[in-house]
Scaffold this motif. Structure first.
Motif, PDB file in Angstrom:
ATOM      1  N   ALA A  13      33.658  -1.637 -26.972  1.00  0.00           N
ATOM      2  CA  ALA A  13      34.592  -0.560 -27.293  1.00  0.00           C
ATOM      3  C   ALA A  13      34.652  -0.356 -28.807  1.00  0.00           C
ATOM      4  O   ALA A  13      34.624   0.774 -29.302  1.00  0.00           O
ATOM      5  N   GLU A  14      34.699  -1.458 -29.556  1.00  0.00           N
ATOM      6  CA  GLU A  14      34.755  -1.357 -31.019  1.00  0.00           C
ATOM      7  C   GLU A  14      33.503  -0.692 -31.583  1.00  0.00           C
ATOM      8  O   GLU A  14      33.562   0.047 -32.558  1.00  0.00           O
ATOM      9  N   GLN A  15      32.351  -0.982 -30.965  1.00  0.00           N
ATOM     10  CA  GLN A  15      31.099  -0.404 -31.449  1.00  0.00           C
ATOM     11  C   GLN A  15      30.863   1.002 -30.916  1.00  0.00           C
ATOM     12  O   GLN A  15      29.833   1.619 -31.189  1.00  0.00           O
ATOM     13  N   GLY A  16      31.799   1.491 -30.096  1.00  0.00           N
ATOM     14  CA  GLY A  16      31.673   2.845 -29.570  1.00  0.00           C
ATOM     15  C   GLY A  16      30.608   2.988 -28.494  1.00  0.00           C
ATOM     16  O   GLY A  16      30.098   4.075 -28.254  1.00  0.00           O
ATOM     17  N   LEU A  17      30.238   1.873 -27.831  1.00  0.00           N
ATOM     18  CA  LEU A  17      29.257   1.963 -26.752  1.00  0.00           C
ATOM     19  C   LEU A  17      29.880   2.639 -25.538  1.00  0.00           C
ATOM     20  O   LEU A  17      31.048   2.451 -25.246  1.00  0.00           O
ATOM     21  N   ARG A  18      29.078   3.418 -24.836  1.00  0.00           N
ATOM     22  CA  ARG A  18      29.537   4.044 -23.609  1.00  0.00           C
ATOM     23  C   ARG A  18      29.567   3.018 -22.492  1.00  0.00           C
ATOM     24  O   ARG A  18      28.967   1.975 -22.581  1.00  0.00           O
ATOM     25  N   GLY A  19      30.189   3.357 -21.396  1.00  0.00           N
ATOM     26  CA  GLY A  19      30.202   2.451 -20.251  1.00  0.00           C
ATOM     27  C   GLY A  19      31.569   1.818 -20.090  1.00  0.00           C
ATOM     28  O   GLY A  19      32.211   1.460 -21.072  1.00  0.00           O
ATOM     29  N   ASP A  20      31.981   1.683 -18.852  1.00  0.00           N
ATOM     30  CA  ASP A  20      33.296   1.112 -18.546  1.00  0.00           C
ATOM     31  C   ASP A  20      33.118  -0.358 -18.171  1.00  0.00           C
ATOM     32  O   ASP A  20      32.668  -0.682 -17.075  1.00  0.00           O
ATOM     33  N   TYR A  21      33.454  -1.221 -19.119  1.00  0.00           N
ATOM     34  CA  TYR A  21      33.283  -2.661 -18.893  1.00  0.00           C
ATOM     35  C   TYR A  21      34.514  -3.295 -18.255  1.00  0.00           C
ATOM     36  O   TYR A  21      34.500  -4.475 -17.941  1.00  0.00           O
ATOM     37  N   SER A  22      35.561  -2.496 -18.034  1.00  0.00           N
ATOM     38  CA  SER A  22      36.814  -3.086 -17.547  1.00  0.00           C
ATOM     39  C   SER A  22      36.681  -3.584 -16.109  1.00  0.00           C
ATOM     40  O   SER A  22      37.408  -4.481 -15.701  1.00  0.00           O
TER      41      SER A  22
END
Ligand code: HBI
Ligand code: FE
Length: 277
Positions: A13-22
Motif C-alpha cells: 500500500a505504501e509503495q502504491g502497488l495495485r491489488g487487494d492484499y487484505s
C-alpha cells in the motif's frame, strides 16, 4: 526471513502497488473472485487478439500447443477450469494472488507445482506496458509453457532450489537465470527456426518482435554460468537474449549445476555486461 501478510500488505500500500492484499491467506493466495466487467473482458480480448497474431509466427510450438489446449483467448480464464486441464497434462495448477508476493512464498508455490497468477488485469490505457505483473502477463505469458513436461519440471526445480541459492548469498544469480530464460528465453533446435518462449516476450507486443526478428537484437547461445553472471535491466529491451537448443538443455544444465560452487565463485564478482557477450 518470512514476512507476515499484514506487514507485506502495508508495504504494498505504501509503495502504491495495485491489488487487494487484505484478503490474502497465509500463503498469499486469494480467491480469483470471477466477477470481471464487460470492459475487462473486452481488454482481455483486445490483448489476446493482438498478441496471438504475433505468437502464431514467433512463439515456440510448445507454447502455442499450450494456448490451444488451455483455451485462453475468448474470455478471461477461470483459474480452476484451466487448472483442471493443466493438472491433467503436467500436474501444475493455478493459484490466484493479488499481485507480487514475497520471494519465499513465490518459490514455495513453484516447488509444489502451483503457479501464482495475479487476479487483476491492466486497463485499456496500459495495453503496451504495465509496471507490475498483471493477469495478462502471468496467464498469457507464463501458463501455456507449463503444459510442456520438461519445462514444467524445470520450474518446480527452480522453486525448490531458489531458496537455497539465496541462502548462499547468490539471490541475484538465481534471479538472472529466471529473467533470461523463464521471462526472456529464445529457443532454436537444430535445423529449426528461432522462436520465443519467455513470458516477458509473450506478453510484450514490441519486444517479442524485436527479440525474434530484429537484426539489432543481440542473441547469445545459452550457457548456465554466463546467464547467472549477466546483468539485466527491467525497463528496457534486453541487451542480450539467450538461445536454448531445447527445454531439456535448460532442465539438465540446472539439474546438474553446482549452485554452491557457482555462488562461491561469482556472487561477489561484478556482473557481465550483456552488450559485451
Ligand atoms: N510474485 N506474483 C508474483 N509473480 C512473480 O513473478 C514474482 C513474485 N514474487 C517474487 C518473484 N517473482 C521473484 O523473486 C522472481 O522474479 C524470481
Ligand atoms: Fe513473469
Amino acid at each position: 526471513m518470512e514476512i507476515s501478510v499484514q506487514d507485506y500488505a502495508r508495504q504494498c500500500a505504501e509503495q502504491g502497488l495495485r491489488g487487494d492484499y487484505s484478503a490474502c491467506r497465509a500463503d498469499f493466495t486469494v480467491e480469483q473472485g470471477y466477477a470481471y466487467s464487460e470492459e475487462e473482458q473486452a481488454v482481455w480480448r483486445t490483448l489476446c487478439d493482438r498478441q496471438s497474431k504475433l505468437t502464431a509466427r514467433l512463439a515456440h510450438p510448445a507454447y502455442l500447443d499450450g494456448v490451444a489446449k488451455l483455451g485462453l483467448l475468448d474470455r478471461i480464464p477461470d483459474f480452476d477450469a484451466v487448472s483442471a486441464i493443466l493438472g491433467g497434462m503436467t500436474g501444475w495448477r493455478i493459484v490466484a494472488v493479488p499481485g507480487l508476493i514475497p520471494g519465499d512464498a513465490f518459490f514455495h508455490h513453484l516447488a509444489n507445482r502451483r503457479f501464482p497468477v495475479t487476479n487483476w488485469l491492466r486497463t485499456r490505457d496500459e495495453l503496451d506496458y504495465v509496471v507490475e505483473p498483471d493477469m495478462f502477463h502471468d496467464f498469457f505469458g507464463h501458463v501455456p509453457v507449463l503444459t510442456q513436461p520438461v519445462f514444467a519440471d524445470f520450474m518446480q526445480m527452480y522453486g525448490a532450489r531458489a531458496g537455497d541459492t539465496i541462502a548462499l548469498g547468490a539471490g541475484e544469480m538465481i534471479t538472472r537465470l529466471y529473467w533470461y530464460t523463464v521471462e526472456y528465453g529464445l529457443m532454436q533446435g537444430p535445423g529449426e527456426p528461432l522462436k520465443a518462449f519467455g513470458a516477458g516476450l509473450m506478453s510484450s507486443y514490441t519486444e517479442l518482435q524485436f527479440a525474434v526478428e530484429s537484426d539489432k537484437a543481440h542473441r547469445v547461445p545459452f550457457d548456465l554460468e554466463t546467464v547467472m553472471r549477466t546483468a539485466y535491466e527491467i525497463d528496457k529491451f534486453q541487451r542480450a537474449y539467450f538461445v536454448l537448443p531445447s527445454f531439456d538443455a535448460l532442465r539438465d544444465a540446472f539439474g546438474q549445476a553446482d549452485l554452491a560452487g557457482l555462488a562461491a565463485r561469482f556472487k561477489d564478482a561484478p556482473p557481465l555486461d550483456p552488450g559485451a557477450l
